[in-house]
Motif scaffolding. Sequence first.
Motif, PDB file in Angstrom:
ATOM      1  N   THR A  41       0.851  -1.196   0.000  1.00 41.12           N
ATOM      2  CA  THR A  41       0.000   0.000   0.000  1.00 41.12           C
ATOM      3  C   THR A  41       0.883   1.241   0.000  1.00 41.12           C
ATOM      4  OG1 THR A  41      -1.447  -1.261   1.407  1.00 41.12           O
ATOM      5  CG2 THR A  41      -1.914   1.097   1.259  1.00 41.12           C
ATOM      6  N   PRO A  42       0.598   2.214  -0.851  1.00 41.93           N
ATOM      7  CA  PRO A  42       1.449   3.413  -0.894  1.00 41.93           C
ATOM      8  C   PRO A  42       1.484   4.158   0.439  1.00 41.93           C
ATOM      9  CG  PRO A  42      -0.077   3.375  -2.753  1.00 41.93           C
ATOM     10  CD  PRO A  42      -0.459   2.245  -1.854  1.00 41.93           C
ATOM     11  N   GLN A  43       2.681   4.592   0.803  1.00 41.25           N
ATOM     12  CA  GLN A  43       2.854   5.486   1.947  1.00 41.25           C
ATOM     13  C   GLN A  43       3.204   6.845   1.363  1.00 41.25           C
ATOM     14  OE1 GLN A  43       5.911   2.825   3.844  1.00 41.25           O
ATOM     15  NE2 GLN A  43       5.341   4.095   5.567  1.00 41.25           N
ATOM     16  N   ILE A  44       2.690   7.894   1.943  1.00 41.52           N
ATOM     17  CA  ILE A  44       2.901   9.237   1.383  1.00 41.52           C
ATOM     18  C   ILE A  44       3.656  10.085   2.393  1.00 41.52           C
ATOM     19  CG2 ILE A  44       1.718  11.289   0.496  1.00 41.52           C
ATOM     20  CD1 ILE A  44      -0.693   9.324  -0.064  1.00 41.52           C
ATOM     21  N   VAL A  45       4.717  10.726   1.934  1.00 37.65           N
ATOM     22  CA  VAL A  45       5.478  11.647   2.785  1.00 37.65           C
ATOM     23  C   VAL A  45       5.511  12.993   2.074  1.00 37.65           C
ATOM     24  CG1 VAL A  45       7.685  12.110   3.921  1.00 37.65           C
ATOM     25  CG2 VAL A  45       6.920   9.745   3.613  1.00 37.65           C
ATOM     26  N   VAL A  46       5.057  14.029   2.766  1.00 37.98           N
ATOM     27  CA  VAL A  46       4.992  15.359   2.147  1.00 37.98           C
ATOM     28  C   VAL A  46       6.023  16.276   2.804  1.00 37.98           C
ATOM     29  CG1 VAL A  46       3.511  17.321   1.610  1.00 37.98           C
ATOM     30  CG2 VAL A  46       2.536  15.020   1.712  1.00 37.98           C
ATOM     31  N   HIS A  47       6.863  16.870   1.977  1.00 37.75           N
ATOM     32  CA  HIS A  47       7.874  17.806   2.466  1.00 37.75           C
ATOM     33  C   HIS A  47       7.487  19.230   2.069  1.00 37.75           C
ATOM     34  CE1 HIS A  47      10.570  14.668   3.806  1.00 37.75           C
ATOM     35  NE2 HIS A  47      10.346  14.026   2.675  1.00 37.75           N
ATOM     36  N   ARG A  48       8.086  20.187   2.760  1.00 35.58           N
ATOM     37  CA  ARG A  48       7.730  21.603   2.544  1.00 35.58           C
ATOM     38  C   ARG A  48       7.959  22.039   1.088  1.00 35.58           C
ATOM     39  NH1 ARG A  48      11.325  24.370   6.198  1.00 35.58           N
ATOM     40  NH2 ARG A  48      12.726  24.301   4.424  1.00 35.58           N
ATOM     41  N   ASP A  49       9.125  21.721   0.540  1.00 35.93           N
ATOM     42  CA  ASP A  49       9.421  22.152  -0.832  1.00 35.93           C
ATOM     43  C   ASP A  49      10.334  21.120  -1.489  1.00 35.93           C
ATOM     44  OD1 ASP A  49      12.110  22.686   0.019  1.00 35.93           O
ATOM     45  OD2 ASP A  49      11.373  24.550   0.881  1.00 35.93           O
ATOM     46  N   ALA A 101       2.798  19.437  -4.875  1.00 38.94           N
ATOM     47  CA  ALA A 101       2.378  18.222  -5.588  1.00 38.94           C
ATOM     48  C   ALA A 101       1.304  17.460  -4.820  1.00 38.94           C
ATOM     49  CB  ALA A 101       3.582  17.322  -5.851  1.00 38.94           C
ATOM     50  N   ALA A 102       1.260  17.685  -3.495  1.00 45.51           N
ATOM     51  CA  ALA A 102       0.279  16.974  -2.654  1.00 45.51           C
ATOM     52  C   ALA A 102      -1.027  17.755  -2.521  1.00 45.51           C
ATOM     53  CB  ALA A 102       0.864  16.736  -1.261  1.00 45.51           C
ATOM     54  N   ALA A 103      -1.076  18.948  -3.127  1.00 44.14           N
ATOM     55  CA  ALA A 103      -2.180  19.882  -2.851  1.00 44.14           C
ATOM     56  C   ALA A 103      -3.570  19.323  -3.163  1.00 44.14           C
ATOM     57  CB  ALA A 103      -1.966  21.180  -3.612  1.00 44.14           C
ATOM     58  N   ARG A 104      -3.667  18.400  -4.114  1.00 39.48           N
ATOM     59  CA  ARG A 104      -5.008  17.912  -4.470  1.00 39.48           C
ATOM     60  C   ARG A 104      -5.311  16.528  -3.909  1.00 39.48           C
ATOM     61  NH1 ARG A 104      -5.534  19.640 -10.654  1.00 39.48           N
ATOM     62  NH2 ARG A 104      -7.395  18.353 -10.513  1.00 39.48           N
ATOM     63  N   LEU A 105      -4.449  16.048  -3.020  1.00 41.51           N
ATOM     64  CA  LEU A 105      -4.713  14.750  -2.373  1.00 41.51           C
ATOM     65  C   LEU A 105      -5.712  14.947  -1.249  1.00 41.51           C
ATOM     66  CD1 LEU A 105      -1.249  13.055  -1.776  1.00 41.51           C
ATOM     67  CD2 LEU A 105      -3.121  12.211  -3.205  1.00 41.51           C
ATOM     68  N   PRO A 106      -6.623  14.000  -1.066  1.00 39.05           N
ATOM     69  CA  PRO A 106      -7.498  14.097   0.110  1.00 39.05           C
ATOM     70  C   PRO A 106      -6.650  14.137   1.386  1.00 39.05           C
ATOM     71  CG  PRO A 106      -8.148  12.280  -1.342  1.00 39.05           C
ATOM     72  CD  PRO A 106      -6.869  12.828  -1.878  1.00 39.05           C
ATOM     73  N   ARG A 107      -6.946  15.073   2.304  1.00 43.68           N
ATOM     74  CA  ARG A 107      -6.096  15.277   3.479  1.00 43.68           C
ATOM     75  C   ARG A 107      -6.007  14.045   4.379  1.00 43.68           C
ATOM     76  NH1 ARG A 107      -2.987  19.779   4.581  1.00 43.68           N
ATOM     77  NH2 ARG A 107      -2.228  18.216   6.019  1.00 43.68           N
ATOM     78  N   ASP A 108      -6.991  13.143   4.311  1.00 45.49           N
ATOM     79  CA  ASP A 108      -6.908  11.983   5.202  1.00 45.49           C
ATOM     80  C   ASP A 108      -5.909  10.942   4.689  1.00 45.49           C
ATOM     81  OD1 ASP A 108      -8.411  11.339   3.024  1.00 45.49           O
ATOM     82  OD2 ASP A 108      -9.996  10.321   4.132  1.00 45.49           O
ATOM     83  N   LEU A 109      -5.306  11.162   3.515  1.00 43.94           N
ATOM     84  CA  LEU A 109      -4.336  10.193   2.999  1.00 43.94           C
ATOM     85  C   LEU A 109      -2.954  10.349   3.612  1.00 43.94           C
ATOM     86  CD1 LEU A 109      -4.832   9.734  -0.875  1.00 43.94           C
ATOM     87  CD2 LEU A 109      -5.216   8.080   0.940  1.00 43.94           C
ATOM     88  N   TYR A 110      -2.664  11.518   4.176  1.00 42.85           N
ATOM     89  CA  TYR A 110      -1.295  11.712   4.693  1.00 42.85           C
ATOM     90  C   TYR A 110      -1.304  12.668   5.878  1.00 42.85           C
ATOM     91  CZ  TYR A 110      -1.414  16.190   2.264  1.00 42.85           C
ATOM     92  OH  TYR A 110      -1.752  17.455   1.861  1.00 42.85           O
ATOM     93  N   PRO A 111      -0.326  12.515   6.778  1.00 39.54           N
ATOM     94  CA  PRO A 111      -0.234  13.409   7.927  1.00 39.54           C
ATOM     95  C   PRO A 111       0.287  14.785   7.502  1.00 39.54           C
ATOM     96  CG  PRO A 111       1.442  11.681   8.046  1.00 39.54           C
ATOM     97  CD  PRO A 111       0.698  11.488   6.771  1.00 39.54           C
ATOM     98  N   PRO A 112       0.128  15.807   8.349  1.00 46.60           N
ATOM     99  CA  PRO A 112       0.565  17.141   7.958  1.00 46.60           C
ATOM    100  C   PRO A 112       2.054  17.208   7.652  1.00 46.60           C
ATOM    101  CG  PRO A 112      -0.514  17.140  10.133  1.00 46.60           C
ATOM    102  CD  PRO A 112      -0.421  15.721   9.695  1.00 46.60           C
ATOM    103  N   ALA A 113       2.463  18.103   6.739  1.00 50.22           N
ATOM    104  CA  ALA A 113       3.879  18.264   6.393  1.00 50.22           C
ATOM    105  C   ALA A 113       4.619  18.916   7.549  1.00 50.22           C
ATOM    106  CB  ALA A 113       3.997  19.148   5.161  1.00 50.22           C
ATOM    107  N   SER A 114       5.920  18.698   7.582  1.00 47.59           N
ATOM    108  CA  SER A 114       6.730  19.355   8.605  1.00 47.59           C
ATOM    109  C   SER A 114       6.738  20.857   8.293  1.00 47.59           C
ATOM    110  CB  SER A 114       8.130  18.784   8.605  1.00 47.59           C
ATOM    111  OG  SER A 114       8.610  18.761   7.281  1.00 47.59           O
ATOM    112  N   PRO A 115       6.865  21.724   9.332  1.00 47.11           N
ATOM    113  CA  PRO A 115       6.764  23.169   9.108  1.00 47.11           C
ATOM    114  C   PRO A 115       7.886  23.691   8.212  1.00 47.11           C
ATOM    115  CG  PRO A 115       7.406  22.663  11.385  1.00 47.11           C
ATOM    116  CD  PRO A 115       7.105  21.362  10.721  1.00 47.11           C
TER     117      PRO A 115
END
Length: 259
Positions: free
Chosen positions: A3-11, A245-259
């Motif tokens: 199952t895909p895991q998603i990691v979102v970074h600031r930039d 790149a994560a802007a249009r993903l449903p928010r419940d798919l990944y935890p908040p990005a680091s500040p």
Amino acid sequence: MSTPQIVVHRDKELMAQAAAARLITRIVDAQAARGSASVVLTGGRNGNGLLAALAEAPARDAVDWSRLDLWWGDERFLPEGDPERNATQAREALLDAVPLDPKRVHFMPAADGTYDDADAAAEAYAAELAAAARPEDHGPVPAFDVLLLGVGPDTHVASLFPELPGVRETERAVVGVHGAPKPPPTRVSLTLPAIRAAREVWLLAAGEDKAGAVAMALSGAGEVQAPAAGAYGSRRTLWLLDQAAAARLPRDLYPPASP
Ligand SMILES: O=C(O)[C@H](O)[C@@H](O)[C@H](O)[C@H](O)COP(=O)(O)O
């Protein structure tokens, strides 16, 4: 299938640095466990950004570069040394700066007359992969430790474009690609079955022009329409994104990005 895991970074800069740190750790762990490691490289800005960040990373010397096998997920079928070749760009970003064993660097063939066309080049690369596969890999390609993929704005990965024959291939590990919508049109690419032989597949995407593609691939699209949706590793599938790149993903798919 993992199952895909998603990691979102600031930039995208932080994304490249964090992915480079992650890759160093993964290579060091694989080398400790099995003596060597194998990584499949991708073309594109984000793949090269990761390599450039790795070149700058203080921990890069923790890697035993002489015990690393490098392969390519795709290549633009151009003459050796062409600045548009993925191999040329990877050399500039990292490979020329580290002590690799040349026998372990498996470039995809160049358009230098050795092979008649991209299909013959693909067949030769498939044979090289098959020769490197061990019985425990249970297939015609090695079970790569990490396979990197950039994601295109149309959801292409490697040189597998939506609806083109390459993405439908179920038998061969490598195919010649003709008429690619991203230039240059003639390319060589691993297929989805070969990509899925990897233990870990990491997909990289940054920038707002990727937001639609990322959302589509992670929302249940089919792999023929969205090739990135069919790219997963046997143990882990990791999507490494920046906030745009994560802007249009449903928010419940990944935890908040680091500040
Ligand atoms: O040869 C290539 O062009 C690539 O391998 C291709 O699949 C690339 O990774 C994506 O197009 C993403 O590219 P960017 O990271 O530049 O957006």
